[in-house]
Structures are given as structure tokens and as C-alpha cells.
Design an enzyme around this catalytic site. Structure first.
Site, PDB file in Angstrom:
ATOM      1  N   PHE A   1     -17.122  63.565   0.475  1.00 17.08           N
ATOM      2  CA  PHE A   1     -17.226  65.027   0.368  1.00 17.08           C
ATOM      3  C   PHE A   1     -16.027  65.714   1.003  1.00 17.08           C
ATOM      4  O   PHE A   1     -15.442  65.193   1.969  1.00 17.08           O
ATOM      5  CB  PHE A   1     -18.506  65.502   1.061  1.00 17.08           C
ATOM      6  CG  PHE A   1     -19.746  64.866   0.495  1.00 17.08           C
ATOM      7  CD1 PHE A   1     -20.258  63.696   1.052  1.00 17.08           C
ATOM      8  CD2 PHE A   1     -20.361  65.396  -0.621  1.00 17.08           C
ATOM      9  CE1 PHE A   1     -21.375  63.075   0.509  1.00 17.08           C
ATOM     10  CE2 PHE A   1     -21.480  64.790  -1.176  1.00 17.08           C
ATOM     11  CZ  PHE A   1     -21.997  63.623  -0.614  1.00 17.08           C
TER      12      PHE A   1
ATOM     13  N   GLY B   1     -10.434  66.549   6.516  1.00 16.20           N
ATOM     14  CA  GLY B   1     -10.553  67.398   7.690  1.00 16.20           C
ATOM     15  C   GLY B   1      -9.243  67.898   8.264  1.00 16.20           C
ATOM     16  O   GLY B   1      -9.186  68.346   9.408  1.00 16.20           O
TER      17      GLY B   1
ATOM     18  N   MET C   1      -8.462  57.266   5.891  1.00 18.64           N
ATOM     19  CA  MET C   1      -9.518  58.267   5.758  1.00 18.64           C
ATOM     20  C   MET C   1      -9.841  58.811   7.144  1.00 18.64           C
ATOM     21  O   MET C   1     -10.239  58.051   8.034  1.00 18.64           O
ATOM     22  CB  MET C   1     -10.782  57.665   5.138  1.00 18.64           C
ATOM     23  CG  MET C   1     -10.666  57.294   3.680  1.00 18.64           C
ATOM     24  SD  MET C   1     -10.214  58.661   2.597  1.00 18.64           S
ATOM     25  CE  MET C   1     -11.396  59.913   3.009  1.00 18.64           C
TER      26      MET C   1
ATOM     27  N   MET D   1     -14.854  59.630  -7.754  1.00 10.94           N
ATOM     28  CA  MET D   1     -15.995  58.999  -7.075  1.00 10.94           C
ATOM     29  C   MET D   1     -17.038  58.571  -8.103  1.00 10.94           C
ATOM     30  O   MET D   1     -17.286  59.304  -9.051  1.00 10.94           O
ATOM     31  CB  MET D   1     -16.622  59.972  -6.080  1.00 10.94           C
ATOM     32  CG  MET D   1     -15.657  60.519  -5.042  1.00 10.94           C
ATOM     33  SD  MET D   1     -16.470  61.664  -3.907  1.00 10.94           S
ATOM     34  CE  MET D   1     -15.083  62.317  -2.995  1.00 10.94           C
TER      35      MET D   1
ATOM     36  N   ASP E   1      -9.759  63.053  -6.329  1.00 11.01           N
ATOM     37  CA  ASP E   1     -10.806  62.236  -5.702  1.00 11.01           C
ATOM     38  C   ASP E   1     -11.810  61.788  -6.759  1.00 11.01           C
ATOM     39  O   ASP E   1     -12.714  62.537  -7.119  1.00 11.01           O
ATOM     40  CB  ASP E   1     -11.522  63.048  -4.615  1.00 11.01           C
ATOM     41  CG  ASP E   1     -10.640  63.269  -3.407  1.00 11.01           C
ATOM     42  OD1 ASP E   1     -10.475  64.444  -3.003  1.00 11.01           O
ATOM     43  OD2 ASP E   1     -10.114  62.274  -2.887  1.00 11.01           O
TER      44      ASP E   1
ATOM     45  N   SER F   1     -10.322  71.710   1.457  1.00  7.83           N
ATOM     46  CA  SER F   1     -10.861  73.014   1.872  1.00  7.83           C
ATOM     47  C   SER F   1      -9.802  73.868   2.569  1.00  7.83           C
ATOM     48  O   SER F   1      -9.752  75.082   2.342  1.00  7.83           O
ATOM     49  CB  SER F   1     -12.079  72.812   2.777  1.00  7.83           C
ATOM     50  OG  SER F   1     -11.867  71.746   3.661  1.00  7.83           O
TER      51      SER F   1
ATOM     52  N   MET G   1     -12.444  56.146  -5.272  1.00  2.00           N
ATOM     53  CA  MET G   1     -13.570  55.774  -4.401  1.00  2.00           C
ATOM     54  C   MET G   1     -14.667  55.241  -5.307  1.00  2.00           C
ATOM     55  O   MET G   1     -15.701  55.872  -5.517  1.00  2.00           O
ATOM     56  CB  MET G   1     -14.020  57.001  -3.597  1.00  2.00           C
ATOM     57  CG  MET G   1     -13.069  57.362  -2.476  1.00  2.00           C
ATOM     58  SD  MET G   1     -13.254  59.055  -1.906  1.00  2.00           S
ATOM     59  CE  MET G   1     -12.249  59.901  -3.133  1.00  2.00           C
TER      60      MET G   1
ATOM     61  N   HIS H   1      -3.882  65.642  -5.472  1.00  2.00           N
ATOM     62  CA  HIS H   1      -4.790  64.570  -5.073  1.00  2.00           C
ATOM     63  C   HIS H   1      -6.088  64.636  -5.878  1.00  2.00           C
ATOM     64  O   HIS H   1      -6.765  65.667  -5.893  1.00  2.00           O
ATOM     65  CB  HIS H   1      -5.087  64.712  -3.575  1.00  2.00           C
ATOM     66  CG  HIS H   1      -5.848  63.580  -2.965  1.00  2.00           C
ATOM     67  ND1 HIS H   1      -5.252  62.393  -2.576  1.00  2.00           N
ATOM     68  CD2 HIS H   1      -7.160  63.456  -2.647  1.00  2.00           C
ATOM     69  CE1 HIS H   1      -6.166  61.601  -2.052  1.00  2.00           C
ATOM     70  NE2 HIS H   1      -7.330  62.224  -2.081  1.00  2.00           N
TER      71      HIS H   1
ATOM     72  N   SER I   1      -6.161  68.580  -2.550  1.00  2.00           N
ATOM     73  CA  SER I   1      -7.218  67.833  -3.239  1.00  2.00           C
ATOM     74  C   SER I   1      -8.011  68.774  -4.128  1.00  2.00           C
ATOM     75  O   SER I   1      -8.682  69.690  -3.627  1.00  2.00           O
ATOM     76  CB  SER I   1      -8.169  67.193  -2.221  1.00  2.00           C
ATOM     77  OG  SER I   1      -9.388  66.864  -2.865  1.00  2.00           O
TER      78      SER I   1
END
Ligand code: DX5
Ligand code: ZN
Length: 220
Positions: free
Chosen positions: A147, A181, A141, A40, A38, A202, A70, A36, A11
Site C-alpha cells: 500500500f 514513506g 522497501m 501487485m 507498483d 503520496s 510484487m 514507478h 509512484s
């Protein structure tokens, strides 16, 4: 027994935006086949990220563009995302009145685009089981959307297992993507639960060894 091979989808939300091109190439050269995005809007989720122009800029790297919308009105920006190179458009079940209608409208924009449906952690999987056969992919998700860098929600594993069983029993080709995560501690439980595609922000971009993280996700 050989590990199930998964698709790694880094991501870019967690990437170093000052070196984005290099970061994407590193991921590609490390075995990642998806990228990916994201997107938003600050309404559907409490954060604003980037728009379809990022897809346009990064398409030259030839990775499968996995676009996670999103936003409140996914149809409004789907055409631009597709025109700029989106290969997969995933929108949220919670953002629309009629998910089947929305996927039909997106497919009318391009015969080649794949369409995915995503649910937030608090939305029961049973809500979307009757809709699965309309979609190429379901995105579970495993964090509250908005975030990167959040902790994996363990109850997500049960959702993946229920979905895996449903897809296998119905003989569907729908892929299961897991997002949020995922790292060295959680990847094996996600793999064993039945995921096909794994998003990692991350874990990939904050780690000292991107290749190792991506290879670990894939299961090499
Ligand atoms: C969160 C996004 C995720 C996020 C993943 O709303 O949909 O894709 O960037 O980042 P990590 O892997 O750091 O949780
Ligand atoms: Zn995402």
C-alpha cells in the site's frame, strides 16, 4: 556542501487515475525522470493494483519506466512488461527460489532491459549482498509492500548504509532505490544514507505542490 542529486521516481499508485496522463506530464515537467509502477497480484502482497497495460499507455510520455513487481511469479509477466515498454524490471528476492537464474531469464527477454532486486523490511540486507553484482539496482522497501501512504520504517536507513558501503567498496555500478514513506521529513536521512533513486507516491501526488516535492527529492 552541495546536496547529492537523486533520481525522483513518482509512484502512480497514489496518482489521480482519472487524470493519469496529466499527472505523469506534471511529474516529468517537474524534473522526475523515472515513473514507478507498483504491480501487485493479491498473492505476494495483500492488494491488487494494475497490469502491464498501464506501461503501454504511459510510455508515450517518454519517462524511464521503473516496474516494481510484487507478484509471486515475476518471470510470467516480465516479457509483457518489457514488450509494453518497461526499462527496468524489479522483482522480489522473497518471491523466487533462485534470484540469479530469474535475472538471467529476464535479460534473455531483452538485451536493453535493466534488472533490479527488491527486499522487504524483514529481509536482512546480508541475504542479498553476495548477489548484488548481478543486478543494475537494489530496491530497499522502507514500508511493508502492498500500500501507499504508510510510515517510513527507520531501520531501513541502516540497510541503505550497509549496501552503500558494499557497493562503493566493490566498485559496483548498482543503484540503490528506496521505496515507501519517503517525504519532506525522511528524504534527507535517505539521501545521507546513500540512496540514488527515491520512490514517492503520496508525498508527490497528495501534496499541493508536486514540483516542490519532486525538486526536494532531487535536491535542487
Ligand atoms: C508499496 C509500493 C510503493 C508505494 C509508495 O508497496 O511499492 O511504491 O506506492 O508510496 P508512498 O510513497 O506513499 O509510501
Ligand atoms: Zn514500489
Amino acid at each position: 556542501m552541495a546536496k547529492r542529486k537523486l533520481i525522483a521516481a513518482p509512484s502512480i499508485l497514489s496518482a489521480d487515475l482519472t487524470r493519469l496522463g496529466e499527472e505523469v506530464l506534471d511529474c516529468k515537467n517537474s524534473g522526475a525522470t523515472y515513473l514507478h509502477y507498483d504491480i501487485m497480484d493479491g498473492h505476494f502482497v495483500p492488494n491488487i493494483t494494475f497490469g502491464p497495460d498501464f506501461i503501454k499507455s504511459l510510455s508515450k510520455y517518454g519517462v524511464f519506466n521503473d516496474v516494481h513487481l510484487m507478484i509471486d511469479d515475476p518471470l510470467k509477466y516480465s516479457k509483457k512488461c518489457i514488450d509494453f515498454g518497461a526499462d527496468l524490471i524489479t522483482f522480489h528476492y522473497e518471491a523466487v527460489e533462485d534470484a540469479i537464474e530469474v535475472q538471467e531469464q529476464i535479460r534473455k527477454l531483452s538485451p536493453n532491459v535493466k534488472v533490479g532486486l527488491s527486499i522487504k523490511p524483514r529481509t536482512p540486507i546480508e541475504k542479498i549482498l553476495p548477489l548484488i553484482n548481478y543486478f543494475d539496482l537494489v530496491l530497499i522497501m522502507s514500508v511493508e509492500p502492498g500500500f501507499g501512504g504508510q510510515k517510513f520504517i527507520p531501520s531501513s536507513l541502516e540497510k541503505i548504509k550497509v549496501l552503500r558501503k558494499h557497493i562503493d567498496e566493490k566498485g559496483l555500478n548498482t543503484l540503490i532505490e528506496v521505496d515507501g514513506g519517503v517525504n519532506a521529513e525522511t528524504i534527507e536521512s535517505v539521501r545521507d544514507a546513500g540512496a540514488d533513486v527515491v520512490v514517492a507516491g503520496s508525498y508527490v501526488f497528495k501534496s499541493k505542490n508536486k514540483r516542490e516535492a519532486i525538486q526536494n527529492i532531487i535536491g535542487e
